[in-house]
Every structure is written in C-alpha cells, then in structure tokens.
Design a protein around this motif. Structure first.
Motif, PDB file in Angstrom:
ATOM      1  N   UNK A   1      43.580 -30.163 -32.884  1.00 57.31           N
ATOM      2  CA  UNK A   1      43.900 -28.793 -32.491  1.00 57.31           C
ATOM      3  C   UNK A   1      42.801 -28.217 -31.605  1.00 57.31           C
ATOM      4  N   UNK A   2      41.558 -28.479 -32.014  1.00 58.35           N
ATOM      5  CA  UNK A   2      40.440 -27.954 -31.230  1.00 58.35           C
ATOM      6  C   UNK A   2      40.396 -28.603 -29.854  1.00 58.35           C
ATOM      7  N   UNK A   3      40.654 -29.918 -29.813  1.00 55.54           N
ATOM      8  CA  UNK A   3      40.657 -30.609 -28.525  1.00 55.54           C
ATOM      9  C   UNK A   3      41.721 -30.000 -27.613  1.00 55.54           C
ATOM     10  N   UNK A   4      42.904 -29.728 -28.167  1.00 60.72           N
ATOM     11  CA  UNK A   4      43.979 -29.151 -27.372  1.00 60.72           C
ATOM     12  C   UNK A   4      43.616 -27.779 -26.835  1.00 60.72           C
ATOM     13  N   UNK A   5      43.064 -26.930 -27.714  1.00 57.47           N
ATOM     14  CA  UNK A   5      42.730 -25.569 -27.306  1.00 57.47           C
ATOM     15  C   UNK A   5      41.636 -25.585 -26.238  1.00 57.47           C
ATOM     16  N   UNK A   6      40.621 -26.427 -26.446  1.00 54.80           N
ATOM     17  CA  UNK A   6      39.530 -26.487 -25.475  1.00 54.80           C
ATOM     18  C   UNK A   6      40.039 -27.050 -24.150  1.00 54.80           C
ATOM     19  N   UNK A   7      40.911 -28.054 -24.242  1.00 55.10           N
ATOM     20  CA  UNK A   7      41.504 -28.617 -23.030  1.00 55.10           C
ATOM     21  C   UNK A   7      42.274 -27.559 -22.255  1.00 55.10           C
ATOM     22  N   UNK A   8      43.099 -26.773 -22.979  1.00 57.62           N
ATOM     23  CA  UNK A   8      43.883 -25.734 -22.312  1.00 57.62           C
ATOM     24  C   UNK A   8      42.956 -24.706 -21.673  1.00 57.62           C
ATOM     25  N   UNK A   9      41.911 -24.334 -22.416  1.00 63.07           N
ATOM     26  CA  UNK A   9      40.958 -23.348 -21.914  1.00 63.07           C
ATOM     27  C   UNK A   9      40.264 -23.877 -20.647  1.00 63.07           C
ATOM     28  N   UNK A  10      39.804 -25.130 -20.710  1.00 55.08           N
ATOM     29  CA  UNK A  10      39.147 -25.729 -19.544  1.00 55.08           C
ATOM     30  C   UNK A  10      40.096 -25.782 -18.348  1.00 55.08           C
ATOM     31  N   UNK A  11      41.359 -26.157 -18.621  1.00 54.36           N
ATOM     32  CA  UNK A  11      42.297 -26.262 -17.505  1.00 54.36           C
ATOM     33  C   UNK A  11      42.533 -24.886 -16.869  1.00 54.36           C
ATOM     34  N   UNK A  12      42.514 -23.839 -17.696  1.00 54.89           N
ATOM     35  CA  UNK A  12      42.616 -22.485 -17.130  1.00 54.89           C
ATOM     36  C   UNK A  12      41.412 -22.193 -16.233  1.00 54.89           C
ATOM     37  N   UNK A  13      40.221 -22.530 -16.732  1.00 61.97           N
ATOM     38  CA  UNK A  13      39.014 -22.269 -15.943  1.00 61.97           C
ATOM     39  C   UNK A  13      39.061 -23.034 -14.616  1.00 61.97           C
ATOM     40  N   UNK A  14      39.430 -24.315 -14.694  1.00 61.68           N
ATOM     41  CA  UNK A  14      39.480 -25.119 -13.476  1.00 61.68           C
ATOM     42  C   UNK A  14      40.527 -24.561 -12.517  1.00 61.68           C
ATOM     43  N   UNK A  15      41.694 -24.186 -13.088  1.00 61.50           N
ATOM     44  CA  UNK A  15      42.749 -23.609 -12.258  1.00 61.50           C
ATOM     45  C   UNK A  15      42.295 -22.320 -11.574  1.00 61.50           C
ATOM     46  N   UNK A  16      41.545 -21.504 -12.319  1.00 58.78           N
ATOM     47  CA  UNK A  16      41.043 -20.256 -11.732  1.00 58.78           C
ATOM     48  C   UNK A  16      40.017 -20.557 -10.656  1.00 58.78           C
ATOM     49  N   UNK A  17      39.138 -21.532 -10.932  1.00 56.47           N
ATOM     50  CA  UNK A  17      38.097 -21.879  -9.959  1.00 56.47           C
ATOM     51  C   UNK A  17      38.718 -22.397  -8.668  1.00 56.47           C
ATOM     52  N   UNK A  18      39.814 -23.130  -8.796  1.00 53.85           N
ATOM     53  CA  UNK A  18      40.452 -23.666  -7.586  1.00 53.85           C
ATOM     54  C   UNK A  18      41.477 -22.683  -7.017  1.00 53.85           C
ATOM     55  N   UNK A  19      41.599 -21.531  -7.642  1.00 52.17           N
ATOM     56  CA  UNK A  19      42.536 -20.486  -7.220  1.00 52.17           C
ATOM     57  C   UNK A  19      43.981 -20.967  -7.183  1.00 52.17           C
ATOM     58  N   UNK A  20      44.321 -21.906  -8.043  1.00 50.05           N
ATOM     59  CA  UNK A  20      45.712 -22.358  -8.090  1.00 50.05           C
ATOM     60  C   UNK A  20      46.435 -21.801  -9.304  1.00 50.05           C
TER      61      UNK A  20
END
Ligand code: NA
Ligand code: NA
Lengths: 355, 434, 182
Positions: free
Chosen positions: B246-265
C-alpha cells in the motif's frame, strides 16, 4: 445435531488441532448425539467471528476479543490482566494454564457484565485459552533500560504498546505476516511475540537475541463461543457435552502451545540464538510499570463503561494466585482438562446458564 | 434436493445470470444470498450480508489496489510513458522488426508502474502503433504485438490480479510480485523471439529501419527518467521491506504526480480523469470481491465446494493431469470471462485443490495470472484486443488483431508450460530475496 | 422520471467528489506517514486503521453509483450480443433491475449493521490508540442505496430506449477509451 465450528486459523495450525480435539470430546461426551464439523478459515475469519456466530452462519467460533473492543469491554478488561503473570510468583511457562483457568472462572462466575455482553451478541461464553508468554525477539541484545530506548518494536496489542511506550521504545503496528520482512530489513529491531511465532512465522531465521522476561503477558481468546440459539436448542446433556469439550479444547490448546514453545526455544538455542534476561533494574522497572498499568486499566476501562474495575482486578489477582498453585504439577493435557472441568466448567448450571 | 444439490444449482444459476449480462458482482451476491436462504434460512442469509461487504473492503493489503491503479492512470494520462518506448526504439533499431520489439520492451517498462494489462496495452498501443504504421509495418503484426505485450502489465509488478490473489489465498504480495517479475520477463523475451522469427521468415512484415547512432541511444535514455524515478521509488522500498505494498503504491502515485507536474504534463483535468478511473475500477472490483467471499461461504456451507474439489482431485491420481485439467478450464474460461471475475469465481473451488495437492500457492498464483492474461487476447472476448481496436481505429479490424496475436499465443502456451513444469523458475527470485 | 434523473445526477456527482477527495487524501496521508517515519522516526499514529477502515470503505462504496451511472460494472456481453436488439435491451433492463433489488437488500442490511455499530460506538485499537470506526459503517448503506436507486433509474431508461448513462465526459478531451481492470 451436526454443529458448525468456524475457526479463523488455517488447517493444520496448532489451535485448529485443539478444536479438532474439542470436536472429538463433544462427540464422545454426548454419546454421538452432538457432532461438530470444523471449518478452518473457510467460513469465518477472525474479524467476522463475532457477527458470524451472532447470525448463525456458524454455531461456534473462537473470538479474539481484543479485536472487538466495543462489543466486549468487560471481558477485554479481564484479558488485559494477563499481565498479572508477571506479578505473581510461579513457573513463567505455566502462567497461561493458570490464567486460562482464572479467566474462565472469572467470566463464568464473577462477571455478570461479561456474560451479558456475550449474550448481547447472541453468544454464550464457554472457555478461554492463552498463548505462551510474550518475549522480546530481537536482532540486537536488549538487557538494560538503555538498550530499549528508541528501539523499534512490533506490538501485538494494547498492553504491549503501552509497555513499549513506557520503556521509551517505539511501538510499530504491523501485521504478523509482515514482521519477518521488517526484522530482516531492519525496519524494526524487535518483535514482542510468543515462542510460537519463532517457527510459525520463521522469526527463528532472522532473530539473533531473545530477552525472555520482557515484556511478558499473553494473548487470551474466548476459545469456544456458542451461538445462543444453538445453545438453547440443546438439551442439558448436549450443553454438558459442549462444556466437557471446552475443557478439553482449552487444555489441548494451552498444552500444545506449551510444548511448542519448549521445542522452539530448544531449536532456537541450537541455531545459536542468544537467550538473555533483562538486568535486575530493567526487570524491576517493568514490573513496577505493570503494577501501575493495572491501576490505570481500571480508569481506561471505566471510560468504556466497565464499572467496579478495582474489585474485578482484585478478584482476578486472587483467582490467578489460586490457579498458579493448581497447575504447578500438571503433567499432561488430560490432567489440565480434568482440572478445568472439575474446578470450573462442571460447576456451570446448564439448566440456567445462557438461557 | 440435498445441500450439495442446492450448491450446484446455485452455481448453475450463477453462470446463467452471468451469460444473460447480469453484472458478475450482482449475480454473485444475489445467488449466494438466495442460496444461503434456501440452505439455512433467512437469519443466516441476512446475517451474511451484514459483515462480508465491510470486512472485505476494510483491508489494509487490499487498499494497495486503488493506490497502484492511481499510479498507473496518472503515468498514462500525464504521458510519463512515452520516453520508455522511444528509448527502446533506438536501442532495437538494428534488429529485424525493431519497432515491434521496442513495443514489447516499452510495455515491460511501463508494466513496472501499471497494475493492469488493459491499461498497459492502451498506453503502448497509442504510442507504438502509429510509429509502426509510419514505418510500413504489417498492421496485424503491429496491433497484435501491442495487444499481447500489454499482458506483461499484470505479471511484472505492480499487479492488481496478484494483489487480489494474495489477499484471498493469504500469500505475501511482495513475494508474489517477485515471482511475477520472472514470468513477465520470460514472456517479454518470448514475444521478441516470435517477432524475430516471423520477420526473418517474411521480411515484408517489417521493413528495416535506420540504425540509430550511439549518441542518439544515449540521448534517448535520458527521456526514460520519469518512469525510472517512480520505479526505483516503488521497488526499492517494496523489495527492501521498507514499504508495504500500500505504501509503495501511494508513494508511487505521489511521485508520478510530482514528475507529471515537473514536466507540466499533469493538468487538473487529467488528474481528475485518473482518479475517476481509479474509483470506478475499485468499485467494480469490490462488488465482485464481496460477491466472491459470499459465494465461498455458500459453497462451503452447502458442501458443493468440497464436492467439486474432491471430484476434480478424484479424476486422476496424477497431479500433472489435474494441473493440465485446471489449465484447460482456465483457457476456456479466459475465452469468455474478464480475468478478475474468472479468478474470484473459481478460487473457492481451485484453492482447496492446490492446498490438498501441496502445490506452492505462490507458484500457482503466477501460473494462474499467466493463464488469465492469455484469456485477455483470446477470442471471442479479448479485452486487450478491444482496447487496441479502440486505439487504432480503422488501421485494423478486430479479426485482424486476433490473427496478429495468434503467433504470440503459441509462445504464451510454451511459456506457460515452462512455468508449470518447472516451479523453481518462478520461485527462484522470491527464495533468494528471502 | 425526468425529475428523478435531475435529482439523481447531482447526488452521483457528489459521491464522485467524495471519492476524489478520498483517493487524494489516502495518497497524501500514506506518503506523509512513510516520510515522517523515515525522517523523524515518528509515523502518523493510526494510519493503517484510518486507511483501511475509512478511505478504503468510503472510496469503495461511494464509487458504486458512479460506476453504475457509467455502466462500468463488469459484465459479460458475448452471449447477449448474438441476440436481437430488443431482446438485448430487455435483458439489460432486467439486469439493472436485478442489481437494484440485490443492492436494495444490501442497503437495508448494512444500514441495520451501521446502527448496531453506532449503538456500541464500535472502535478499533491500534497500538495504544483507540480509533472509533462506527462512522465508516454508514458509507455502506449510503453508497449501496444510491447504487440501487441508480440501477433502478437505468432499468427504467433502458426499457424506454432512452440514454441510460450519465456523467462528465472526461474521456472526450483526451480521446481516451475506458480502461477497465485486468
Ligand atoms: Na504491472
Ligand atoms: Na478471451
């Protein structure tokens, strides 16, 4: 009648075998009139046990009452007092025998609220049983109060969480299934567990140091709760047969745990795991805290609606002392079953109890 | 009618309702409830409805499902996946059918953040098929490759199917994930071999492309960082034991949001879309899961579950024959049923067999997943085929895509045989990591 | 019935909003728990219980009606597709009606169970912390009830040959197809 016994442990587990002995004893005592079919894990899991028997999905089950804080406050107050095993004099390994006897006697004859709270869930309480004492199973030596400070310890329940916090260590709530990995990777330093877990969850392969006299206490369940309608539907002989079964089941489970603990400790020593005791000052600090905790419990449970906690605690302490001397020479599961039967369960009036 | 008869009739009715388009979860709950009523009366049936829905969903391990779904949907909608394919493309440019092989590796890479095979197929289909068509690849090869490569998504962790299996069979999810890695990689290599052989035999299927320079190869690798960041975050934590699934999933989702925001996509609209898909998929799973736990109780109480398992075990004294039988049943079920429904419907009967025969539950989970994933690309119902059809529009008909997949299905059966015959291949990683 | 739909749509969107909040909070809560655990050796107490007994339950059951309103509950179309159009519609309406009945039962049952949990103030102990869990039991009758009503509306709409799904067409913008599980 064929009755359904749902149990949350998997097939082949020690408690499941004890319930097999229970089924055999019931059948024998009833002359074959009452038979019990055991459903390990397939009918109700532990979280479904209370409502499952309430609604008649199964006729009988094992209820781990600490999972049902709000349903069974008076009984849980009593089960938390398993920590008395650290305060009374006697053989530490046999404390679970004594506490099982004490809690049966307490619930059945001294705690109307306990009986009533089971009745409110459409249950009839017929036996209790406990695990061997909880020890600190660690990947580093823990002997002094200093060793404990900041140590991350997996906690199996409320008593142990309070103890861990009081000793300046950090309680970690994870399921027992995740504990091996957590120990292995250093996410936690210790697990408060009974000797059973050494083999059941392979802790023996990762633990290096065991402190035997910390934190203590044991996990006590309502072993053989019966659906109230089922209970009423039986005749006196049938109810007596169930109680005889309970004596055998409780004794069998306690004794099997006792033997397993002894075997596991021998295996662990053979594997080179170091067994230690806490130093005198740490042990004294622990005992002193447990004494104080029992006073605190009266207050904690008063908030949950348990009245007369002080009198209850005194009664359980008295029963515990009595039972420690009763069980000190027990040599077999049969002897223990006889003791549970003659001292407690035979005294239940099956014409009125649970009606 | 005796109890077993009631149980078997209930199962019969269940399949009729499902065939008549009743949602699987509704059919499961309705039949189990009715069956318990006939079997043991109102009180038991009514009681079962009280506990099972809550207890099934209030589960810590199961809560990894929405988190991994969210992770996959965010990676997909925020377009974090495209770099994976581009890198694979330049690295495989020298090979015959290089673009198709790149699609397979791209899928295997995306599989590491995506929990389901359909999402994986859709993502790679949208990116890879247009490129292959531009390079004048055969349409059947192009569409078939992405459809089948999507199935790697449910083998390489995270995997929704493996999480559900772990919850129900009580097997450690990280251990299942480790077993899935091997099966996923073997499948990927198998698909590449199929492509190589087919293009070798008939070079017209895939015209030779331009060989990429080493400079291009290095540059392309830089674009894989979004997925790599997320992947390292998840797997580093998960397999070191530092995170629970569960923690891996939540952290993964959070990271993907950060990366998506950083790439403005990642826009608000895309985030909402990802969350909404997460919700709908979770709800659909929970209804089926609640229904399946009720069915387990009904089959247990009627004795029909034991009866069926015993009959199947009684068919042959040879465990290998029983395994073969189970495999055939799942291949047939997989033709018609959606995989999670098929798995949850059958587990009450199949798990006791696995336990009775002393097979490894971990290994069986992987074999089962592979079987269910083959069902994703077999006619007449092949979810991955339909998804690719939706993505590619008029480039290929459904029939053409099914035809393109045919070669890969042969390889799938071979991989399946390897996994079934040598359990130690699946169990190797879980054992050395222990 | 048109009026019925006008009442239903905002209710389902409301559920969708609750679900979005739940998913987002769940992700943030777990992430911060892990970060605090590693950086300060001080995890957020009660996370496991809150995640499984609140986020999971609310998210799962509040999304039921949303899924129903998009016709996203998993079903098998392969056999009915071979039948004539009007038979297909009849079966689809019956299926939706059956869903309404089944979830009607579940709604009443889980409502009674929620009242029971409210009566005893059901709570769970995690560590030395006592966490009340009775409120989350009410997510079941609320979610299942709306699911039943939505299914009933769909049965009616299908049988009338009217449009039987609704919801914001988020897919339109990206041209994405539905992404079911598997
Ligand atoms: Na995956
Ligand atoms: Na198929």
């Amino acid at each position: 009648d064929q009755l359904r016994y749902a149990i949350g442990w998997p097939p082949g587990a020690l408690p499941t075998e004890a319930i097999g002995a229970y089924a055999g004893a019931v059948e024998e005592a009833s002359g074959g009139d009452v038979t019990v079919k055991v459903f390990p894990l397939s009918l109700l899991n532990f979280l479904e046990s209370t409502s499952g028997v309430r609604d008649g999905i199964a006729d009988m089950t094992t209820v781990l009452t600490p999972y049902f804080l709000s349903e069974f406050p008076a009984t849980n107050f009593a089960t938390e007092l398993a920590s008395l095993s650290e305060l009374v004099e006697g053989d530490a390994d046999r404390m679970a025998f004594a506490f099982s006897g004490a809690i049966m006697e307490y619930v059945l004859f001294n705690c109307g609220d306990c009986v009533n709270e089971f009745a409110a869930q459409n249950h009839v309480y017929t036996a209790g049983a406990g695990t061997p004492p909880y020890m600190l199973q660690c990947t580093k030596p823990v002997v002094t109060a200093e060793d404990l400070k900041g140590t991350r310890i997996r906690t199996p329940g409320a008593f142990w969480s309070r103890w861990i916090e009081a000793m300046g260590a950090i309680p970690v709530s994870i399921s027992v299934n995740e504990t091996f990995e957590a120990l292995n990777q250093g996410v936690i330093d210790c697990s408060a567990s009974s000797a059973s877990e050494l083999t059941n969850f392979s802790f023996i392969d990762v633990v290096t140091d065991i402190t035997t006299n910390l934190p203590g206490s044991s996990f006590v369940s309502a072993l053989t709760n019966v659906n109230k309608d089922t209970w009423r539907g039986l005749d006196d002989a049938g109810r007596t047969a169930l109680l005889k079964g309970s004596a055998v089941g409780a004794a069998d489970m306690n004794y099997a745990y006792f033997n397993e603990a002894r075997d596991n400790i021998a295996k662990a020593k053979e594997k080179g795991i170091t067994f230690r005791e806490a130093d005198a000052s740490l042990r004294a600090e622990s005992v002193e805290w447990i004494n104080k905790d029992i006073d605190d419990l009266v207050g904690i449970y008063a908030d949950r609606g348990v009245a007369n906690g002080e009198a209850g605690a005194a009664k359980i302490r008295e029963l515990m002392t009595k039972w420690v001397s009763l069980v000190k020479d027990v040599q077999s599961a049969e002897e223990l079953a006889d003791l549970y039967w003659t001292e407690v369960l035979s005294k239940v009036d099956v014409t009125t109890y649970g009606q | 009618m005796d109890d077993i008869g009631i149980g078997l009739s209930g199962l019969g009715l269940l399949f009729v309702l499902i065939a008549l388009r009743v949602p699987i979860g509704v059919a499961l709950i309705g039949v189990s409830f009715g069956g318990l009523y006939v079997l043991l009366g109102w009180r038991v049936a009514w009681g079962a409805l009280a506990v099972m829905p809550y207890q099934f969903s209030a589960n810590w391990v199961l809560s990894s499902v929405p988190m991994f779904l969210l992770l996959g949907f965010i990676c997909y909608h925020a377009e974090l996946t495209q770099g994976m394919f581009r890198a694979a493309r330049v690295w495989t440019s020298a090979l015959p059918g290089g673009l198709a092989i790149a699609a397979v590796f791209g899928s295997a890479g995306f599989a590491a953040v995506c929990g389901s095979s359909v999402a994986c197929a859709a993502a790679m289909g949208r990116i890879a098929v247009p490129e292959m068509m531009r390079a004048r690849y055969n349409a059947e090869l192009a569409t078939g490759t992405v459809a089948v490569a999507g199935t790697i998504g449910a083998l390489i962790p995270p995997s929704i199917i493996l999480i559900l299996y772990g919850v129900i069979a009580q097997v450690s999810v990280p251990q299942l994930f480790l077993g899935g890695i091997t099966a996923g990689l073997i499948s990927a290599i198998g698909y590449c071999l199929v492509i190589l052989v087919r293009v070798k035999i008939n070079p017209d299927l895939a015209p030779v492309g331009e060989r990429a320079s080493w400079a291009e190869r290095i540059t392309a690798l830089k674009d894989t960082w979004p997925i790599l960041v997320v992947m390292i975050g998840i797997f580093g934590g998960l397999f070191s034991g530092a995170f629970t699934p569960t923690e891996a999933g939540a952290i993964g989702a959070f990271l993907s949001c950060l990366v998506g925001l950083a790439r403005r996509t990642l826009t608000w609209r895309r985030f909402r879309l990802a969350v909404e898909e997460t919700m709908i998929t979770t709800a659909a799973l929970i209804v089926i899961g609640v229904g399946a736990t009720l069915l387990t109780r009904f089959l247990t109480l009627s004795g029909a579950g034991d009866y069926l398992s015993d009959s199947i075990i009684g068919l042959s004294a040879n465990p290998a024959m029983i395994l073969l039988g189970i495999i055939l049943v799942y291949l047939i079920l997989g033709m018609f049923l959606e995989p999670i429904g098929a798995m949850l419907l059958t587990m009450p009967i199949v798990l006791p067999i696995v336990q009775d025969l002393d097979w490894s539950l971990l290994w069986f989970g992987i074999v089962l997943t592979k079987l269910l994933e083959i069902g994703m690309v077999t006619p007449p119902i092949g979810m991955n085929i339909f998804v690719i059809k939706g993505v590619v529009g008029s480039i290929a008909t459904t029939t053409q895509i099914f035809r393109g997949v045919l070669w890969f299905i042969l390889m799938d059966l071979l991989v399946l045989a390897v996994l079934a015959i040598w359990p130690e291949i699946t169990l190797f990683l879980p054992e050395i990591m222990n | 019935m048109k009026f019925f739909q006008r009442v239903l749509e905002p209710l389902v969107s409301g559920m969708g909003l609750i679900g979005i909040i739940c998913v987002t909070l769940m992700m943030l809560h777990i992430t911060f728990d892990v970060v605090l655990r590693f950086v300060f050796n001080a995890p957020i107490r009660g996370t496991i219980t809150i995640v499984s007994h609140y986020y999971m339950v609310i998210l799962g059951f509040c999304s039921l009606a949303v899924a129903e309103s998009r016709d996203a509950h998993v079903s098998v179309e392969v056999f009915t597709e071979l039948m004539p159009r009007n038979v297909q519609n009849g079966l689809a309406a019956m299926a939706a009606f059956l869903a309404a009945i089944v979830f009607g039962f579940v709604t009443v049952r889980t409502w009674l169970e929620a009242l029971h949990k409210f009566d005893i103030s059901a709570a769970i102990q995690q560590g030395s912390l006592t966490i009340p869990v009775w409120p989350s039991y009410f997510a079941l009758p609320v979610g299942c009830g709306l699911m039943a009503v939505t299914a009933l509306w769909r049965a009616w709409a299908i049988s009338r040959g009217a449009k039987s799904t609704f919801g914001p067409d988020l897919n339109g913008e990206l041209g994405a197809e539905e992404l079911p599980n598997g």
